[in-house]
Scaffold this motif. Structure first.
Motif, PDB file in Angstrom:
ATOM      1  N   LEU A 284     -12.010  33.713  23.073  1.00  0.00           N
ATOM      2  CA  LEU A 284     -13.655  33.102  22.995  1.00  0.00           C
ATOM      3  C   LEU A 284     -14.806  33.929  22.512  1.00  0.00           C
ATOM      4  O   LEU A 284     -15.738  33.778  23.097  1.00  0.00           O
ATOM      5  N   THR A 285     -14.391  34.711  21.626  1.00  0.00           N
ATOM      6  CA  THR A 285     -15.350  35.732  21.279  1.00  0.00           C
ATOM      7  C   THR A 285     -16.286  35.240  20.088  1.00  0.00           C
ATOM      8  O   THR A 285     -17.334  35.831  19.792  1.00  0.00           O
ATOM      9  N   GLU A 286     -15.605  34.214  19.311  1.00  0.00           N
ATOM     10  CA  GLU A 286     -16.497  33.750  17.962  1.00  0.00           C
ATOM     11  C   GLU A 286     -16.461  32.197  18.152  1.00  0.00           C
ATOM     12  O   GLU A 286     -15.535  31.629  17.830  1.00  0.00           O
ATOM     13  N   ALA A 287     -17.615  31.717  18.591  1.00  0.00           N
ATOM     14  CA  ALA A 287     -17.584  30.468  19.087  1.00  0.00           C
ATOM     15  C   ALA A 287     -19.250  29.722  18.669  1.00  0.00           C
ATOM     16  O   ALA A 287     -20.106  30.853  18.861  1.00  0.00           O
TER      17      ALA A 287
ATOM     18  N   VAL B 259     -11.165  24.278   4.670  1.00  0.00           N
ATOM     19  CA  VAL B 259     -10.785  25.621   4.579  1.00  0.00           C
ATOM     20  C   VAL B 259     -12.040  26.325   4.113  1.00  0.00           C
ATOM     21  O   VAL B 259     -12.448  25.906   3.016  1.00  0.00           O
ATOM     22  N   ARG B 260     -12.499  27.397   4.660  1.00  0.00           N
ATOM     23  CA  ARG B 260     -13.808  28.211   4.078  1.00  0.00           C
ATOM     24  C   ARG B 260     -13.350  29.491   4.129  1.00  0.00           C
ATOM     25  O   ARG B 260     -12.997  30.161   5.428  1.00  0.00           O
TER      26      ARG B 260
ATOM     27  N   SER C 297     -21.536  35.008  20.161  1.00  0.00           N
ATOM     28  CA  SER C 297     -21.323  35.582  18.900  1.00  0.00           C
ATOM     29  C   SER C 297     -22.019  35.059  18.028  1.00  0.00           C
ATOM     30  O   SER C 297     -22.573  33.812  17.827  1.00  0.00           O
ATOM     31  N   THR C 298     -22.727  35.944  16.944  1.00  0.00           N
ATOM     32  CA  THR C 298     -23.481  35.336  15.928  1.00  0.00           C
ATOM     33  C   THR C 298     -22.960  35.824  14.344  1.00  0.00           C
ATOM     34  O   THR C 298     -23.838  36.381  13.694  1.00  0.00           O
ATOM     35  N   THR C 299     -21.596  35.952  14.266  1.00  0.00           N
ATOM     36  CA  THR C 299     -21.112  36.116  13.070  1.00  0.00           C
ATOM     37  C   THR C 299     -21.303  34.863  12.064  1.00  0.00           C
ATOM     38  O   THR C 299     -21.974  33.694  12.603  1.00  0.00           O
ATOM     39  N   ALA C 300     -21.452  35.008  10.795  1.00  0.00           N
ATOM     40  CA  ALA C 300     -21.738  34.001   9.692  1.00  0.00           C
ATOM     41  C   ALA C 300     -21.031  32.668  10.053  1.00  0.00           C
ATOM     42  O   ALA C 300     -21.917  31.633  10.210  1.00  0.00           O
ATOM     43  N   ARG C 301     -19.950  32.453  10.527  1.00  0.00           N
ATOM     44  CA  ARG C 301     -19.198  31.263  10.594  1.00  0.00           C
ATOM     45  C   ARG C 301     -19.421  30.649  12.110  1.00  0.00           C
ATOM     46  O   ARG C 301     -19.204  29.698  12.202  1.00  0.00           O
ATOM     47  N   SER C 302     -20.004  31.504  13.147  1.00  0.00           N
ATOM     48  CA  SER C 302     -20.398  30.845  14.200  1.00  0.00           C
ATOM     49  C   SER C 302     -21.787  30.534  14.503  1.00  0.00           C
ATOM     50  O   SER C 302     -22.327  30.369  15.530  1.00  0.00           O
TER      51      SER C 302
END
Lengths: 210, 210
Positions: free
Chosen positions: B155-158, A40-41, B4-9
């Motif tokens: 499938l937008t944040e991968a 979990v993050r 996407s280029t969010t922090a977690r992806s």
């Protein structure tokens, strides 16, 4: 040894698919190469594929000392290893299934800091990936050891689930002879070793890869 | 489409292994049969293997309406699909690696309730498992539909990560000709279909399994 029966390691569905002996857990883990490590993050689940190794009732994980998720001394996690054995074709689409064996381990992985324990863990992981490799290749140096973190997870809270055999169709669908039914086997195979382009031609395949 | 280029992806490590195009994401997902679904229960991570299907930029999951983790209308989750392509043997044990392709999808899966959308999702999942099966076998009846829940995940944040090719050894280890180095390919193969024991002998293998 009998596997644990805590709430989260007890199957809620399809209990007839549960194994209850640690020998089955060990067998599923030992056959795998990649595990899926969940943690979990920021409140959200993350699942990453990674290598692992097993020695007795301890599962070892390793990673870069720069990896964010391995920064702490403890990592609450779930480690899952799955083998797909077949695609199950039924007379009815809702009875399609997969034959598989899976192990799910719950726990808190602890960072391993003792140098001898770290060495043993790394050896276990490398030997799990390919038996014989540890004695064949160069051992870790100080710089490589500093760049690597190792975690140990007890195999005390785990479940094993498997399905095998033909489809489980409704009797009426079987009698009606509605469709083809059976199993398409799936297996993982290794191919012919491909030497690195810069490997000298005189270097033969070592016995542990023979 | 660019992923996407969010922090977690965004990959924290080995960024050279990242793919940035949704076509690569789709290719990794389409080749897999089992995904590893991660979610949080009572604050702890859980990772379960399960079937899935993809249509465009939507990934579908399904399960029993009695499954505890599918009881809500939304499921914050992480879905990971991994293909192991090879075991990478290096001159040094710490450079051993795996060739692989993996897709990690983050998001909140939403329960699908519209009957037509549910039907489409189930068709997508079955056709993902084995193309041609949906039209060959019996379609879901009301009882089966009531026993099944369906979720959709955008499938937008991968992220997609892969490694291929020979080991990445230190120059000194290559020059010293320390050990065998190369790749042992790993692949997943399907075997000869095994008819169910109660399948009438006149029933030939259907064209989609030919």
């Amino acid at each position: 040894m009998t596997l644990s029966t805590t709430a989260r390691s007890t199957l809620g569905r399809n209990r007839d698919r549960a194994a209850t002996d640690s020998a089955e857990l060990h067998a599923v883990l030992d056959e795998g190469r990649v595990c899926h490590l969940g943690f979990v993050r920021d409140g959200a689940p993350v699942v990453l594929p990674t290598a692992y190794g097993r020695d007795g009732d301890t599962l070892y994980l390793h990673g870069s000392s720069g990896a964010r998720y391995l920064a702490g001394d403890e990592l609450p996690c779930c480690v899952t290893v799955t083998h797909l054995d077949g695609i199950v074709h039924a007379r009815a689409v809702m009875h399609f299934s997969m034959n598989y064996r899976s192990a799910v381990v719950h726990g808190v992985a602890r960072k391993v800091t003792d140098p001898h324990a770290r060495w043993h863990a790394l050896r276990t992981i490398v030997e799990h990936l390919t038996p014989g490799a540890w004695e064949h290749a160069r051992h870790p140096d100080a710089k490589e050891l500093a760049a690597t973190v190792v975690f140990a997870l007890d195999l005390t809270e785990a479940s094993v689930k498997r399905r095998s055999g033909p489809p489980s169709d409704d009797d009426a669908d079987v009698s009606a002879d509605l469709a083809w039914a059976g199993v398409v086997p799936v297996s993982t195979v290794t191919g012919i070793p491909e030497p690195a382009p810069d490997l000298p031609g005189h270097r033969a395949l070592p016995p542990h890869l023979g």
